[in-house]
Design an enzyme around this catalytic site. Structure first.
Site, short mmCIF file in Angstrom:
data_model
loop_
_atom_site.label_atom_id
_atom_site.label_comp_id
_atom_site.label_asym_id
_atom_site.label_seq_id
_atom_site.Cartn_x
_atom_site.Cartn_y
_atom_site.Cartn_z
N LYS A 245 0.86 -1.18 0.00
CA LYS A 245 0.00 0.00 0.00
C LYS A 245 0.89 1.23 0.00
CE LYS A 245 -4.44 1.05 0.16
NZ LYS A 245 -5.57 0.30 -0.37
P1 NAD Z 1 -13.02 8.48 -2.74
O1 NAD Z 1 -12.00 9.47 -2.38
O2 NAD Z 1 -13.47 8.35 -4.15
O3 NAD Z 1 -14.37 8.72 -1.87
C1 NAD Z 1 -14.40 8.82 -0.48
C2 NAD Z 1 -15.64 9.62 -0.14
O4 NAD Z 1 -15.81 9.62 1.27
C3 NAD Z 1 -15.52 11.08 -0.57
O5 NAD Z 1 -16.69 11.46 -1.27
C4 NAD Z 1 -15.34 11.83 0.74
O6 NAD Z 1 -15.88 13.14 0.70
C5 NAD Z 1 -16.10 10.94 1.70
N1 NAD Z 1 -15.67 11.10 3.08
C6 NAD Z 1 -14.43 11.32 3.57
N2 NAD Z 1 -14.45 11.43 4.90
C7 NAD Z 1 -15.74 11.28 5.27
C8 NAD Z 1 -16.41 11.28 6.52
N3 NAD Z 1 -15.76 11.49 7.65
N4 NAD Z 1 -17.74 11.07 6.53
C9 NAD Z 1 -18.42 10.87 5.38
N5 NAD Z 1 -17.85 10.86 4.17
C10 NAD Z 1 -16.52 11.06 4.11
O7 NAD Z 1 -12.48 7.09 -2.17
P2 NAD Z 1 -12.91 5.63 -2.58
O8 NAD Z 1 -11.98 5.15 -3.63
O9 NAD Z 1 -14.38 5.58 -2.81
O10 NAD Z 1 -12.51 4.83 -1.26
C11 NAD Z 1 -13.37 4.77 -0.13
C12 NAD Z 1 -12.94 3.62 0.75
O11 NAD Z 1 -12.95 2.41 0.00
C13 NAD Z 1 -11.52 3.74 1.33
O12 NAD Z 1 -11.51 3.15 2.61
C14 NAD Z 1 -10.71 2.89 0.39
O13 NAD Z 1 -9.53 2.38 0.99
C15 NAD Z 1 -11.69 1.79 0.08
N6 NAD Z 1 -11.39 1.07 -1.16
C16 NAD Z 1 -11.38 1.70 -2.36
C17 NAD Z 1 -11.11 0.97 -3.51
C18 NAD Z 1 -11.16 1.60 -4.88
O14 NAD Z 1 -11.09 0.84 -5.86
N7 NAD Z 1 -11.29 2.89 -5.03
C19 NAD Z 1 -10.83 -0.40 -3.43
C20 NAD Z 1 -10.85 -1.02 -2.17
C21 NAD Z 1 -11.13 -0.27 -1.05
#
Ligand code: NAD
Length: 476
Positions: free
Chosen positions: A107
């Protein structure tokens, strides 16, 4: 052991790992080998921006190299720190093992608020960060392959791929150095939506098992289930979109940084997405009621809660008040170890992050394979498959006519049957298969072993056993 204060994300992962290994019979040395993070590289680099030099701190952590390359996203957030990156790298090791993608776990993260910089500045910062990692083989098609995570997406992955190509001009497999790229830069159809799609497939599989649905004190299918989602980014938006449009679920609340928007009749997800893209916020959305205290909405009565934002949002402060009987962890580490204890004791079923959000890495695996094979999935067989289907349909129609049945195959059937699978269909099929198979492996342990009372422990047991087996085979 009961946890009375909340642990950090890394400590939570450690506790969950310990709970699983205490049920296994691993030699102490092997257990320790699997537990520890192999290496973490910290880099501080300067970039001249807005007339002065700004110094940024970034990390790339490699948890386990039992398989190579290692794989894991790159996160851009101010909260990024070594502990968090190491916990996420460990989760990647177990996630890859659980869904059988042949990678070790890694990571990366950069301490930055991406919103503070414009596109050109972000490109300079990303290229410089990538340069530092590429120099040390911490980005490489055969050794370490990043992907998007919070705060990064296709755009950053394209910059990283291009940076790698500039530094490795004769590497024919250069494109495979990173996944989650735009299609025109070597990406794959269905990668952007993959993690949200994986959430949908995971829930569909869960609801195929009435015994499991009963344990969550729910019944029936996904149809008309009420869902609350925290985080409306890549993962949260896609999960909300597919579940509402294709499974007839009602998304009754979406929680974002600045509050929550609620509609008991179900939010119009596309309209909310358009509003957020335009205004940068869910505030003032006319299709629901706005509530400033977003985190209290996590406690709302619903059938399924999907935390898809950050780690630790369900913790000892709110665990007792969580009303959802089923939680699916779309984010990494959204439930702390303490909250996990509370919820397990209350009978809440948690579909764990390691499994639930593995859709991203699964489709990343397909993208990596596509880059190495230098051909789009389906290109060779699609039309041939269509031609064979056509032959069969023609023949069936002829036989039906000759035998005086007087009916023909319907146009709707013909259209669906004749269409050969393109890349997107194949990616979805591969993802669906991976999610179903991994769920079945977890639930088998969950139901067959008396000492395994939750899906998370089952997931760790399956994953750790696979990593252990890999080390044993290597002769470690
Ligand atoms: P992203 O940045 O696209 O979206 C995250 C969203 O969460 C944003 O809209 C942000 O405004 C919101 N957010 C942040 N803090 C917040 C809070 N305190 N309360 C409410 N909303 C809040 O990120 P993502 O890619 O959607 O990732 C989200 C989660 O999923 C992370 O934990 C990431 O590790 C996990 N994840 C993502 C992927 C991927 O393919 N993108 C894969 C596996 C896991």
């Amino acid at each position: 052991m009961k946890h009375t204060t909340d642990l950090s994300f890394r400590e939570s992962v450690e506790v969950m790992f310990n709970r699983a290994v205490s049920l296994m019979d691993l030699p102490a040395g092997l257990e320790e080998k699997i537990r520890v993070c192999n290496a973490t590289y910290t880099v501080r680099f300067g970039v001249r921006l807005r007339g002065e030099i700004h110094t940024f701190t970034g990390y790339r952590s490699v948890h386990s190299e039992h398989m190579e390359p290692v794989k894991g996203g790159i996160r851009y957030a101010l909260s990024v720190n070594q502990d968090e990156v190491e916990a996420l790298a460990a989760l990647m090791t177990f996630k890859c093992a659980l869904v059988e993608t042949p990678f070790g776990g890694s990571k990366g993260g950069l301490c930055i608020d991406p919103k503070e910089w414009d596109e050109e500045e972000l490109e300079q910062i990303t290229r410089r960060f990538a340069y530092e990692l590429i120099k040390r083989d911490l980005i490489s098609p055969s050794q370490n392959v990043p992907a998007p995570d919070m705060g990064t997406g296709e755009r950053e992955m394209a910059w990283i791929a291009d940076q790698y190509q500039r530094m490795n001009t004769t590497d024919i497999n250069a494109k495979a150095c990173v996944t989650g790229k735009p299609i025109n830069a070597g990406g794959i159809s269905g990668r952007v939506e993959a993690t949200g799609r994986g959430i949908q497939y995971a829930l569909r599989e869960f609801f195929r098992h009435p015994e499991d649905v009963n344990l969550a004190k729910l019944s029936g299918s996904l149809d008309r289930k009420n869902i609350v989602i925290q985080g409306f980014g890549n993962v949260g938006y896609h999960a909300a979109k597919f579940l509402s449009q294709e499974d007839n679920c009602k998304i009754i609340a979406v929680i974002e940084r600045d509050g929550a928007v609620i509609n008991q009749d179900g939010l119009d997800i596309e309209a909310l997405y358009a509003h957020m893209s335009k205004t940068g916020s869910i505030k003032k959305f006319s299709g629901g009621t706005f509530q400033t205290n977003g985190s209290s909405v996590l406690e709302m009565k619903c059938d399924i809660l999907i935390p898809a934002a950050i780690e630790g949002s369900i913790n000892l402060l709110n665990a007792e008040r969580i009303n959802a009987p089923l939680i699916i962890e779309a984010a990494n580490g959204p439930v702390t170890a303490g909250a996990d204890d509370v919820l397990r004791n209350r009978g809440t079923v948690i579909i764990p992050d390691m499994y639930a959000n593995a859709g991203g890495v699964t489709v990343s695996y397909f993208e990596w394979v596509k880059n190495l094979s230098h051909i789009r999935f389906g290109r060779m067989q699609r039309r041939q498959e269509e031609a064979r289907h056509h032959l069969l349909v023609e023949e069936l129609n002829r036989v039906m006519e000759a035998s005086g049945l007087g009916t023909k195959l319907s146009d709707k059937f013909k259209e669906a049957y004749l269409r050969g699978a393109g890349e997107l269909e194949l990616v979805r099929s591969g993802l669906d298969d991976s999610m179903r198979t991994a769920y079945q492996h977890m639930r088998e342990l969950w139901h067959s072993r008396k000492d395994v009372d939750d899906l998370r422990t089952a997931a760790y047991l399956v994953a750790i056993e696979r990593v252990a087996e890999s080390y044993r085979t290597k002769g470690l």
